[in-house]
Design an enzyme around this catalytic site. Sequence first.
Site, PDB file in Angstrom:
ATOM      1  N   CYS A   3       0.868  -1.244  -0.267  1.00  0.00           N
ATOM      2  CA  CYS A   3      -0.041   0.074  -0.679  1.00  0.00           C
ATOM      3  C   CYS A   3       0.452   1.574  -0.161  1.00  0.00           C
ATOM      4  CB  CYS A   3      -0.976  -0.025   1.478  1.00  0.00           C
ATOM      5  SG  CYS A   3      -1.834  -1.354   1.204  1.00  0.00           S
ATOM      6  N   THR A  60       1.103   5.396  -3.966  1.00  0.00           N
ATOM      7  CA  THR A  60       0.842   6.309  -5.715  1.00  0.00           C
ATOM      8  C   THR A  60       0.274   4.893  -6.103  1.00  0.00           C
ATOM      9  OG1 THR A  60       2.748   5.139  -6.944  1.00  0.00           O
ATOM     10  CG2 THR A  60       3.248   7.266  -6.109  1.00  0.00           C
ATOM     11  N   THR A  93      -2.275   1.017  -5.586  1.00  0.00           N
ATOM     12  CA  THR A  93      -2.164  -0.782  -4.212  1.00  0.00           C
ATOM     13  C   THR A  93      -1.383  -1.382  -4.925  1.00  0.00           C
ATOM     14  OG1 THR A  93      -3.600   0.418  -2.432  1.00  0.00           O
ATOM     15  CG2 THR A  93      -3.133  -1.907  -1.959  1.00  0.00           C
ATOM     16  N   ARG A  94      -0.454  -1.933  -4.981  1.00  0.00           N
ATOM     17  CA  ARG A  94       0.383  -3.404  -5.690  1.00  0.00           C
ATOM     18  C   ARG A  94       0.020  -4.853  -4.796  1.00  0.00           C
ATOM     19  NH1 ARG A  94       1.801   1.280  -5.323  1.00  0.00           N
ATOM     20  NH2 ARG A  94       3.794   0.714  -4.377  1.00  0.00           N
ATOM     21  N   GLU A 145      10.695  -1.666   6.492  1.00  0.00           N
ATOM     22  CA  GLU A 145      10.934  -2.211   4.930  1.00  0.00           C
ATOM     23  C   GLU A 145      12.428  -1.856   3.632  1.00  0.00           C
ATOM     24  OE1 GLU A 145       9.146   0.878   1.294  1.00  0.00           O
ATOM     25  OE2 GLU A 145       9.020   2.009   2.629  1.00  0.00           O
ATOM     26  N   GLY A 182      10.915   4.674  -3.758  1.00  0.00           N
ATOM     27  CA  GLY A 182       9.498   4.678  -3.730  1.00  0.00           C
ATOM     28  C   GLY A 182       9.210   5.885  -4.165  1.00  0.00           C
TER      29      GLY A 182
END
Length: 740
Positions: free
Chosen positions: A151, A154, A156-157, A284, A314
Amino acid sequence: MVFGRITELFTAASSRLPAGSQSSVPYMPTGSSPDVGTSVSDSISIGNGGRKNCLRHSASLQDFSSYHGFDPEESILPREAISWGQNGSSFSKEKGSVPNGTNPSTRRKLIRAVMIVMCLFLFAFLVYIVSMYIYTNWSRGASRYYVVFDCGSTGTRAYVYQASINYKKDSSLPIVMKSLTEGISRKSRGRAYDRMETEPGFDKLVNNRTGLKTAIKPLIQWAEKQIPKNAHRTTSLFVYATAGVRRLRPADSSWILGNVWSILAKSPFTCRREWVKIISGTEEAYFGWTALNYQTSMLGALPKKATFGALDLGGSSLQVTFENEERTHNETNLNLRIGSVNHHLSAYSLAGYGLNDAFDRSVVHLLKKLPNVNKSDLIEGKLEMKHPCLNSGYNGQYICSQCASSVQGGKKGKSGVSIKLVGAPNWGECSALAKNAVNSSEWSNAKHGVDCDLQPCALPDGYPRPHGQFYAVSGFFVVYRFFNLSAEASLDDVLEKGREFCDKAWQVARTSVSPQPFIEQYCFRAPYIVSLLREGLYITDKQIIIGSGSITWTLGVALLESGKALSSTLGLKSYETLSMKINPIALISILILSLLLLLCALSRVSNCLPRFFRKSYLPLFRHNSTSASSVLNIPSPFRFQRWSPMSTGVKTPLSPTVRGSPRRPFSFGSSIQLMESSLYSSSSCVMHSCSSDSLGDIQYDSTGSFWSSPRRSQMRLQSRRSQSREDLSSSLADSHMLKM
């Protein structure tokens, strides 16, 4: 030859006896008497009353040590000679108790119980290891599935991974991961990644539950098609939000996470509330480094290989992770252990250095330089500003999320301040603006400026400087792909491509590439990533390798979570004990051998082996022997015969009795034969057979020793069960009275 064999048997038997428990009764032939003048110690001494005799209790005349000397003048038989209860001996068939210490039977029962418990525990552990090993081999084809939602700021993948056990011996990593998103074809929108994605990001959907459902449901439906239906309930779903949600107010981020959880609770996958969360920048970075080195086969390699550092760019932040030989102790230090390999990492996240936030800062920087900004124009969204990194002919509205904190009174909507940007391309000014966005002292609240020519101007104080080889992924890969550059292209090639793109008119530039978001910003992104690497981090071209779009931190999440699950359910190919790996076959063999040894020890203590496994017992006489002669018909008391368990119908006498004698129980011509023919040995494990010509010929001296006279007539006494202890005591007293 016969006597030589007998001597060897007695020698072997006596060598096994404890020194303190050997019998003090030497052998004396039947009918012989001690020599005249022989001392008390040379006679057939049976020991004192306080000393335990070698004869076993409850067999015939169990314990001669209980006899005391009989004084003919006083004609009083000592009480101890009649009642042997004080010494634990008795003429009765009951065994006496041990006078001192713990009862041997109690001690044996305790040892037996402990050994039984140990056997049961060892057997249960052996069954567990064997079952786990068998289940592991049967489950070679078993796999677990993981769905991870990224999330971001830009969008949500969704990523789907399949995890299985790794049986290769060249790696200490027990997991094999396969991404099920690799076969997805990119849409015509010109996406750089092979992934399923929805827009916008969760940070743009605060208080918009319908928008959250619209962003989540397509991802769930796509994941269902990737995973077999029978594995849906065992598939774990993780939703990790990054910098886009991190910068929200706590109340807004809590609302988003709570509503996302309520939506995912109805999905066919397994999702816990703690799996829907915001991860820190360090987490992350750690996940990204793990994913990178797994895909490059450096993670868990045997022997250990040099790992790659990770630069994950990111939309809002930059994650930097590398292995540091200098073990620093601060918030950037992380330790990772894969099998027997240790990795000491330095990981940190640089907030605001993502591609989108960097462009936002460039707008803020230009806004600060504008003289006499009309606040009413900001409120109404009518402010117009030129940008040197936009193509000529570009004219569009831009939502600046950081401008509200820079210009007071500006119109701040849900996503920031709306500003109209106009393209005024100037490559020199654009490069300087990108360098300004890299220098943290230019846009932060730092009191002192930082010279990028002297030190890495993107690193806060105390952060370790990156070193080693690095893979640049995510945003770096997106920029390279936008300009159709290969991974081998240099940073100067990026600058050249960026300058060519900036010189194009907006209508030409927009149609020169596939439709995709943020096309207008790539004129700024080209000089920005170059300045970020060279001035911000001090990383040269030789240290940089541009990674593929398949390297994402979500792979690290699935890898670490599957490692926890598979190690606890399937069992691994080896067991680590004291930093040494043990093969399951060797471990099972050791456990079986230990169990057998323990069972042997238990059988030794409890005599629980079957009868045919036991060693044959060799008493002196048969059960049905009725004569004092040898069982081999040889007139010698030293001949032995193998004991037979077959009953001949004649009971073995246990108490002395008179056979073939007058009505009186004892006479001058009688003799007593003491036999022990029990199935078990005496307490000292030595079998005794003592005989005398006649109780009437027993001579006592003042020391309590006795001997028998050979001049008396021979009359045999054979034991019987009906003779009681009181009868024998009376017979002894009567025989001595007759001598007087």
